[in-house]
Design a protein around this motif. Structure first.
Motif, PDB file in Angstrom:
ATOM      1  N   GLU A 189     -51.558  68.325  78.343  1.00  0.00           N
ATOM      2  CA  GLU A 189     -50.983  68.423  79.193  1.00  0.00           C
ATOM      3  C   GLU A 189     -49.496  68.105  79.819  1.00  0.00           C
ATOM      4  O   GLU A 189     -49.250  66.773  78.811  1.00  0.00           O
ATOM      5  CB  GLU A 189     -52.329  67.745  79.824  1.00  0.00           C
ATOM      6  CG  GLU A 189     -51.464  67.434  81.309  1.00  0.00           C
ATOM      7  CD  GLU A 189     -52.493  66.721  82.366  1.00  0.00           C
ATOM      8  OE1 GLU A 189     -52.493  66.246  83.627  1.00  0.00           O
ATOM      9  OE2 GLU A 189     -53.257  66.102  81.303  1.00  0.00           O
ATOM     10  N   LYS A 190     -48.869  68.982  80.781  1.00  0.00           N
ATOM     11  CA  LYS A 190     -47.103  68.771  80.007  1.00  0.00           C
ATOM     12  C   LYS A 190     -46.781  68.472  79.067  1.00  0.00           C
ATOM     13  O   LYS A 190     -45.852  67.298  79.005  1.00  0.00           O
ATOM     14  CB  LYS A 190     -46.921  67.424  81.473  1.00  0.00           C
ATOM     15  CG  LYS A 190     -47.916  67.805  82.982  1.00  0.00           C
ATOM     16  CD  LYS A 190     -47.423  66.155  83.897  1.00  0.00           C
ATOM     17  CE  LYS A 190     -47.988  66.714  85.401  1.00  0.00           C
ATOM     18  NZ  LYS A 190     -48.141  65.156  86.374  1.00  0.00           N
ATOM     19  N   GLY A 191     -46.969  68.787  78.082  1.00  0.00           N
ATOM     20  CA  GLY A 191     -46.203  68.588  77.119  1.00  0.00           C
ATOM     21  C   GLY A 191     -46.397  67.640  76.143  1.00  0.00           C
ATOM     22  O   GLY A 191     -46.480  67.644  75.197  1.00  0.00           O
ATOM     23  N   VAL A 192     -47.838  67.411  76.879  1.00  0.00           N
ATOM     24  CA  VAL A 192     -48.362  66.675  75.366  1.00  0.00           C
ATOM     25  C   VAL A 192     -49.752  66.507  75.258  1.00  0.00           C
ATOM     26  O   VAL A 192     -50.909  67.153  75.821  1.00  0.00           O
ATOM     27  CB  VAL A 192     -48.995  64.942  76.339  1.00  0.00           C
ATOM     28  CG1 VAL A 192     -49.377  63.594  75.655  1.00  0.00           C
ATOM     29  CG2 VAL A 192     -46.972  64.576  77.042  1.00  0.00           C
ATOM     30  N   GLU A 193     -50.263  66.448  74.091  1.00  0.00           N
ATOM     31  CA  GLU A 193     -51.262  66.781  73.089  1.00  0.00           C
ATOM     32  C   GLU A 193     -52.498  65.797  74.170  1.00  0.00           C
ATOM     33  O   GLU A 193     -51.941  64.492  73.609  1.00  0.00           O
ATOM     34  CB  GLU A 193     -51.087  67.094  71.865  1.00  0.00           C
ATOM     35  CG  GLU A 193     -50.440  68.705  71.170  1.00  0.00           C
ATOM     36  CD  GLU A 193     -50.301  68.843  69.889  1.00  0.00           C
ATOM     37  OE1 GLU A 193     -50.606  67.597  69.400  1.00  0.00           O
ATOM     38  OE2 GLU A 193     -49.655  69.134  68.682  1.00  0.00           O
ATOM     39  N   LYS A 194     -53.893  66.399  74.279  1.00  0.00           N
ATOM     40  CA  LYS A 194     -54.718  65.676  74.325  1.00  0.00           C
ATOM     41  C   LYS A 194     -56.126  65.570  73.659  1.00  0.00           C
ATOM     42  O   LYS A 194     -56.095  67.706  73.388  1.00  0.00           O
ATOM     43  CB  LYS A 194     -54.605  65.553  75.919  1.00  0.00           C
ATOM     44  CG  LYS A 194     -53.746  64.904  76.472  1.00  0.00           C
ATOM     45  CD  LYS A 194     -53.623  64.050  78.169  1.00  0.00           C
ATOM     46  CE  LYS A 194     -52.264  63.556  78.561  1.00  0.00           C
ATOM     47  NZ  LYS A 194     -52.777  63.438  80.168  1.00  0.00           N
ATOM     48  N   SER A 195     -56.770  65.234  73.822  1.00  0.00           N
ATOM     49  CA  SER A 195     -57.920  66.002  73.821  1.00  0.00           C
ATOM     50  C   SER A 195     -59.164  64.897  74.128  1.00  0.00           C
ATOM     51  O   SER A 195     -59.264  63.850  74.328  1.00  0.00           O
ATOM     52  CB  SER A 195     -57.995  65.454  71.984  1.00  0.00           C
ATOM     53  OG  SER A 195     -58.660  63.940  71.426  1.00  0.00           O
TER      54      SER A 195
END
Length: 219
Positions: A189-195
């Protein structure tokens, strides 16, 4: 019989000798590489379905003899394939998480077949789970069209069973699994890896709703 007993002891050792290292939702590794780096023992390959460039990767931790997993597989997989996987929105990674030693033996039977057949065999195993669960491995073999000789060969293959047991050991190093099925969703999301880790029970309908919410956020 002796080798089966040794395998059982190994399984018990793997799931009881570790400290309870629950990383929780926030501290769970947020990308696939972090999970792969945490693999301690060689393990059975995952079943991967869908485009590896899909914006969402859905990892399912499931056990072949888990009744909840069978129900979920039945209720959600068709829609998941048609609406999300086949359209390139989601990549599904099936990661076996044996609940007990019988799950190791049942899955060994599947794992001894060509990898390209694994998902189809699991489809049948889950669909007809009530006919074989709790019974000798040969009964599952009969349902899957696997000969008694192949069943015997699978039960004698300690290497395959070790690779399956290792999947639980490795998974518990990085994911707080309270029950099966557990789902781990990876996205950017918006260049940020999330989980997002869902380990406290979720209905098929709510899982698909969550995928829609995430797809809307990252669109």
């Amino acid at each position: 019989m002796i080798t089966r007993f040794i395998s059982l002891l190994v399984f018990v050792f793997l799931i009881t000798s570790l400290p309870n290292t629950s990383f929780g939702k926030e501290n769970t590794p947020s990308n696939k590489e972090a999970q792969e780096n945490a693999i301690v023992y060689p393990e059975l390959n995952d079943i991967v379905v869908g485009n590896d460039k899909a914006p969402i990767m859905l990892v399912e931790y499931s056990s072949i003899n888990c009744t909840h997993c069978a129900k979920f597989h039945h209720s959600a997989l068709k829609d998941l394939k048609e609406k999300y996987i086949n359209t390139g929105k989601v990549q599904l990674v099936y990661r076996h998480f044996p609940l007990d030693y019988p799950a190791v033996e049942y899955m060994s039977l599947v794992a001894q077949q060509p990898p390209e057949k694994w998902l189809d065999l699991l489809d049948v195993a889950y669909e007809r789970q009530g006919e074989w669960v709790g019974k000798p491995v040969e009964k599952l073999g009969e349902i899957l069209g696997i000969s008694a000789q192949e069943c015997k060969k699978a039960m004698a293959c300690e290497e395959t069973k070790g690779l399956i047991m290792a999947k639980r050991f490795n998974a518990e190093k990085v994911v707080d699994i309270q029950a099966t099925p557990t789902f781990h969703i990876f996205y950017t999301e918006k260049g940020v890896e999330k989980s997002l880790l869902i380990n406290d029970g979720i209905t098929p309908k709510d899982l698909l709703k969550k995928l829609d919410e995430l797809l809307a956020k990252i669109a």
